[in-house]
Design a protein around this motif. Structure first.
Motif, PDB file in Angstrom:
ATOM      1  N   LEU A 145       0.836  -1.204   0.000  1.00  0.00           N
ATOM      2  CA  LEU A 145       0.000   0.000   0.000  1.00  0.00           C
ATOM      3  C   LEU A 145       0.870   1.254   0.000  1.00  0.00           C
ATOM      4  O   LEU A 145       0.553   2.242  -0.664  1.00  0.00           O
ATOM      5  N   GLY A 146       1.983   1.218   0.756  1.00  0.00           N
ATOM      6  CA  GLY A 146       2.870   2.372   0.806  1.00  0.00           C
ATOM      7  C   GLY A 146       3.497   2.684  -0.541  1.00  0.00           C
ATOM      8  O   GLY A 146       3.713   3.855  -0.882  1.00  0.00           O
ATOM      9  N   SER A 147       3.765   1.646  -1.329  1.00  0.00           N
ATOM     10  CA  SER A 147       4.370   1.873  -2.643  1.00  0.00           C
ATOM     11  C   SER A 147       3.425   2.598  -3.591  1.00  0.00           C
ATOM     12  O   SER A 147       3.857   3.182  -4.586  1.00  0.00           O
ATOM     13  N   ARG A 148       2.146   2.566  -3.289  1.00  0.00           N
ATOM     14  CA  ARG A 148       1.155   3.208  -4.156  1.00  0.00           C
ATOM     15  C   ARG A 148       0.892   4.659  -3.771  1.00  0.00           C
ATOM     16  O   ARG A 148       0.201   5.373  -4.483  1.00  0.00           O
ATOM     17  N   VAL A 149       1.431   5.078  -2.628  1.00  0.00           N
ATOM     18  CA  VAL A 149       1.193   6.463  -2.197  1.00  0.00           C
ATOM     19  C   VAL A 149       2.513   7.188  -1.936  1.00  0.00           C
ATOM     20  O   VAL A 149       2.633   7.952  -0.985  1.00  0.00           O
ATOM     21  N   GLY A 150       3.498   6.889  -2.781  1.00  0.00           N
ATOM     22  CA  GLY A 150       4.755   7.615  -2.699  1.00  0.00           C
ATOM     23  C   GLY A 150       5.854   6.935  -1.940  1.00  0.00           C
ATOM     24  O   GLY A 150       6.913   7.537  -1.717  1.00  0.00           O
ATOM     25  N   GLY A 151       5.641   5.664  -1.528  1.00  0.00           N
ATOM     26  CA  GLY A 151       6.698   4.947  -0.822  1.00  0.00           C
ATOM     27  C   GLY A 151       7.697   4.351  -1.790  1.00  0.00           C
ATOM     28  O   GLY A 151       7.745   4.723  -2.970  1.00  0.00           O
ATOM     29  N   PRO A 152       8.536   3.397  -1.312  1.00  0.00           N
ATOM     30  CA  PRO A 152       9.528   2.765  -2.188  1.00  0.00           C
ATOM     31  C   PRO A 152       8.860   2.137  -3.405  1.00  0.00           C
ATOM     32  O   PRO A 152       7.852   1.443  -3.281  1.00  0.00           O
ATOM     33  N   LYS A 153       9.396   2.372  -4.579  1.00  0.00           N
ATOM     34  CA  LYS A 153       8.806   1.858  -5.805  1.00  0.00           C
ATOM     35  C   LYS A 153       9.016   0.351  -5.899  1.00  0.00           C
ATOM     36  O   LYS A 153      10.113  -0.156  -5.729  1.00  0.00           O
ATOM     37  N   ILE A 154       7.933  -0.373  -6.181  1.00  0.00           N
ATOM     38  CA  ILE A 154       7.961  -1.817  -6.335  1.00  0.00           C
ATOM     39  C   ILE A 154       7.589  -2.146  -7.773  1.00  0.00           C
ATOM     40  O   ILE A 154       6.659  -1.562  -8.317  1.00  0.00           O
ATOM     41  N   PRO A 155       8.314  -3.066  -8.445  1.00  0.00           N
ATOM     42  CA  PRO A 155       7.965  -3.416  -9.824  1.00  0.00           C
ATOM     43  C   PRO A 155       6.512  -3.852  -9.947  1.00  0.00           C
ATOM     44  O   PRO A 155       5.934  -4.429  -9.020  1.00  0.00           O
ATOM     45  N   ALA A 156       5.927  -3.545 -11.095  1.00  0.00           N
ATOM     46  CA  ALA A 156       4.526  -3.886 -11.335  1.00  0.00           C
ATOM     47  C   ALA A 156       4.312  -5.394 -11.209  1.00  0.00           C
ATOM     48  O   ALA A 156       5.134  -6.188 -11.654  1.00  0.00           O
ATOM     49  N   GLU A 157       3.231  -5.785 -10.586  1.00  0.00           N
ATOM     50  CA  GLU A 157       2.863  -7.186 -10.441  1.00  0.00           C
ATOM     51  C   GLU A 157       1.396  -7.352 -10.798  1.00  0.00           C
ATOM     52  O   GLU A 157       0.592  -6.422 -10.654  1.00  0.00           O
ATOM     53  N   ALA A 158       1.033  -8.535 -11.260  1.00  0.00           N
ATOM     54  CA  ALA A 158      -0.355  -8.828 -11.589  1.00  0.00           C
ATOM     55  C   ALA A 158      -1.150  -9.049 -10.297  1.00  0.00           C
ATOM     56  O   ALA A 158      -0.681  -9.760  -9.401  1.00  0.00           O
ATOM     57  N   PRO A 159      -2.333  -8.456 -10.174  1.00  0.00           N
ATOM     58  CA  PRO A 159      -3.140  -8.708  -8.979  1.00  0.00           C
ATOM     59  C   PRO A 159      -3.641 -10.147  -8.960  1.00  0.00           C
ATOM     60  O   PRO A 159      -3.746 -10.800 -10.003  1.00  0.00           O
ATOM     61  N   LEU A 160      -3.927 -10.647  -7.770  1.00  0.00           N
ATOM     62  CA  LEU A 160      -4.519 -11.971  -7.666  1.00  0.00           C
ATOM     63  C   LEU A 160      -5.915 -11.949  -8.272  1.00  0.00           C
ATOM     64  O   LEU A 160      -6.643 -10.973  -8.132  1.00  0.00           O
ATOM     65  N   SER A 161      -6.280 -13.035  -8.933  1.00  0.00           N
ATOM     66  CA  SER A 161      -7.580 -13.117  -9.589  1.00  0.00           C
ATOM     67  C   SER A 161      -8.504 -14.047  -8.807  1.00  0.00           C
ATOM     68  O   SER A 161      -8.072 -14.757  -7.881  1.00  0.00           O
ATOM     69  N   ARG A 162      -9.755 -14.081  -9.193  1.00  0.00           N
ATOM     70  CA  ARG A 162     -10.715 -14.964  -8.544  1.00  0.00           C
ATOM     71  C   ARG A 162     -10.307 -16.423  -8.713  1.00  0.00           C
ATOM     72  O   ARG A 162     -10.520 -17.251  -7.814  1.00  0.00           O
ATOM     73  N   ALA A 163      -9.695 -16.749  -9.859  1.00  0.00           N
ATOM     74  CA  ALA A 163      -9.266 -18.129 -10.091  1.00  0.00           C
ATOM     75  C   ALA A 163      -8.141 -18.541  -9.147  1.00  0.00           C
ATOM     76  O   ALA A 163      -7.917 -19.741  -8.928  1.00  0.00           O
ATOM     77  N   ASP A 164      -7.412 -17.562  -8.586  1.00  0.00           N
ATOM     78  CA  ASP A 164      -6.323 -17.873  -7.658  1.00  0.00           C
ATOM     79  C   ASP A 164      -6.821 -18.220  -6.256  1.00  0.00           C
ATOM     80  O   ASP A 164      -6.086 -18.846  -5.481  1.00  0.00           O
ATOM     81  N   LEU A 165      -8.028 -17.812  -5.928  1.00  0.00           N
ATOM     82  CA  LEU A 165      -8.491 -17.925  -4.542  1.00  0.00           C
ATOM     83  C   LEU A 165      -8.565 -19.352  -4.022  1.00  0.00           C
ATOM     84  O   LEU A 165      -8.175 -19.604  -2.866  1.00  0.00           O
ATOM     85  N   PRO A 166      -9.063 -20.344  -4.818  1.00  0.00           N
ATOM     86  CA  PRO A 166      -9.061 -21.713  -4.279  1.00  0.00           C
ATOM     87  C   PRO A 166      -7.660 -22.222  -3.940  1.00  0.00           C
ATOM     88  O   PRO A 166      -7.465 -22.871  -2.905  1.00  0.00           O
ATOM     89  N   TRP A 167      -6.678 -21.931  -4.806  1.00  0.00           N
ATOM     90  CA  TRP A 167      -5.309 -22.364  -4.536  1.00  0.00           C
ATOM     91  C   TRP A 167      -4.746 -21.660  -3.303  1.00  0.00           C
ATOM     92  O   TRP A 167      -4.121 -22.301  -2.438  1.00  0.00           O
ATOM     93  N   LEU A 168      -4.979 -20.347  -3.216  1.00  0.00           N
ATOM     94  CA  LEU A 168      -4.472 -19.582  -2.082  1.00  0.00           C
ATOM     95  C   LEU A 168      -5.167 -20.018  -0.798  1.00  0.00           C
ATOM     96  O   LEU A 168      -4.527 -20.158   0.250  1.00  0.00           O
ATOM     97  N   GLY A 169      -6.483 -20.244  -0.868  1.00  0.00           N
ATOM     98  CA  GLY A 169      -7.211 -20.716   0.304  1.00  0.00           C
ATOM     99  C   GLY A 169      -6.701 -22.063   0.785  1.00  0.00           C
ATOM    100  O   GLY A 169      -6.545 -22.300   1.992  1.00  0.00           O
TER     101      GLY A 169
END
Length: 353
Positions: free
Chosen positions: A55-79
């Motif tokens: 969250l800090g990287s999105r409001v002026g904190g240390p820059k983090i390389p772009a990453e793909a957000p988690l999708s709905r299809a990821d939720l069963p695996w993550l759960g």
């Protein structure tokens, strides 16, 4: 993809170093907090830290390389990963520790890497060969040498089976996390840390355990942030390029990082077991690094999203112009038949005859 197997090797080793180096500090905290609540604070600190960093990287904190957000299809695996590694494994470990010694538990915990590789090869279809199996055996032997105490034996009891079950649950967690490794690793670390930490805290409070003081809680959260949160972010990125078995093999050096960090504390000294175990582990890692998996293979036409740069697998057009690299967006791949060295990364999870 941005990065590759060689950089991922260093990511896995850095993850192992952070996790292993946290062990002496966790041991100090273990005398000041109940086990389940300590686990909850460690995992909670990891999750909150990963969330705050993203969250800090999105409001002026240390820059983090772009990453793909988690999708709905990821939720069963993550759960599934959270339930296996964040809930089931800690409970099984604590059940086992009630009836077997810490020395026996340490020996049994070396099974996690072996189980991770076995599941990756037998269930999740990762490629393995005799060289990799020999390397995993050497790494496992190194961990056993480090954990072995004279006179200690592996007990055949329900407690021992519970600890082995914890290793199997963590192995399942590793392989399930591999399925979401194309997504934002900070989001993965935040989800696993907060869910697993919350579950452990809830179980501890339900069991009547008392929360430690504010200083101990803050220290545990700080250790969890570095040793669990930052380590998990690096581990997920390594999974993206190496697959579960190879990442687990490199991560198996964590006990030696912990033993090395412990040498900084008074009363600790270098032992023959540490030297022999380190040599066996170095042999195993060397066998893995010497792998050269090369054959003609066909890519299907998948559509997915992950951080990537322009390479042989990413020559698609960008409708909004050229984005900085690496960048992340949904994209498709045309069918492709070619031959080059590769690991079980996001684009090479094909079967092998």
């Amino acid at each position: 993809m941005a990065g590759g197997p060689h950089s991922a090797f260093w990511l896995a080793l850095a993850a192992a170093a952070l996790f292993g180096a946290s062990t002496p500090f966790v041991k100090l905290l273990a005398h000041r907090a109940e086990p389940l609540l300590l686990a909850g604070l460690l995992y909670g600190g990891a999750g909150l830290g990963a969330l705050a960093w993203r969250l800090g990287s999105r409001v002026g904190g240390p820059k983090i390389p772009a990453e793909a957000p988690l999708s709905r299809a990821d939720l069963p695996w993550l759960g599934g990963a959270v339930l296996a590694g964040g809930v089931a494994a800690p409970v099984l470990l604590l059940v086992g520790l009630r009836s077997i010694s810490a020395a026996a538990a340490s020996l049994l915990l070396s099974l996690e890497g072996v189980f991770t590789a076995a599941l990756a090869w037998a269930v999740f279809g990762e490629h393995g060969d005799r060289r990799l199996a020999a390397g995993m055996a050497a790494i496992g032997a190194g961990a056993l040498v480090l954990a072995w105490e004279p006179g200690a034996a592996l007990p055949l009891s329900w407690g021992a089976l519970a600890v082995a079950g914890a290793c199997l649950a963590w192995a399942a967690d590793n392989n399930l996390t591999r399925k979401v490794s194309g997504g934002d690793p900070f989001a993965v670390a935040a989800a696993k840390g907060l869910a697993g930490g919350g579950a452990s805290l809830a179980l501890g409070l339900a069991a009547g355990q008392e929360l430690p003081g504010l200083g101990t809680a803050a220290a545990a959260a700080a250790v969890g942030l570095a040793g669990y949160g930052a380590s998990l972010v690096l581990y997920v990125r390594a999974l993206r390029y190496l697959g579960a078995a190879r990442t687990a093999a490199y991560f198996s050096v964590a006990p030696f990082a912990g033993a090395g960090a412990a040498l900084l504390f008074p009363g600790e000294r270098l032992s023959g077991a540490l030297i022999l175990g380190g040599l066996l582990t170095a042999l195993g890692v060397g066998l893995h690094l010497a792998e050269r998996h090369l054959h003609g293979h066909r890519h299907a036409a998948p559509s997915h999203a992950h951080a990537h740069a322009r390479d042989d697998h990413h020559r698609h057009l960008h409708p909004d112009g050229d984005d900085p690299e690496p960048h992340a967006h949904p994209h498709g791949h045309p069918p492709l038949l070619h031959r080059h060295p590769h690991t079980p990364d996001l684009h090479h999870r094909h079967g092998h005859r």
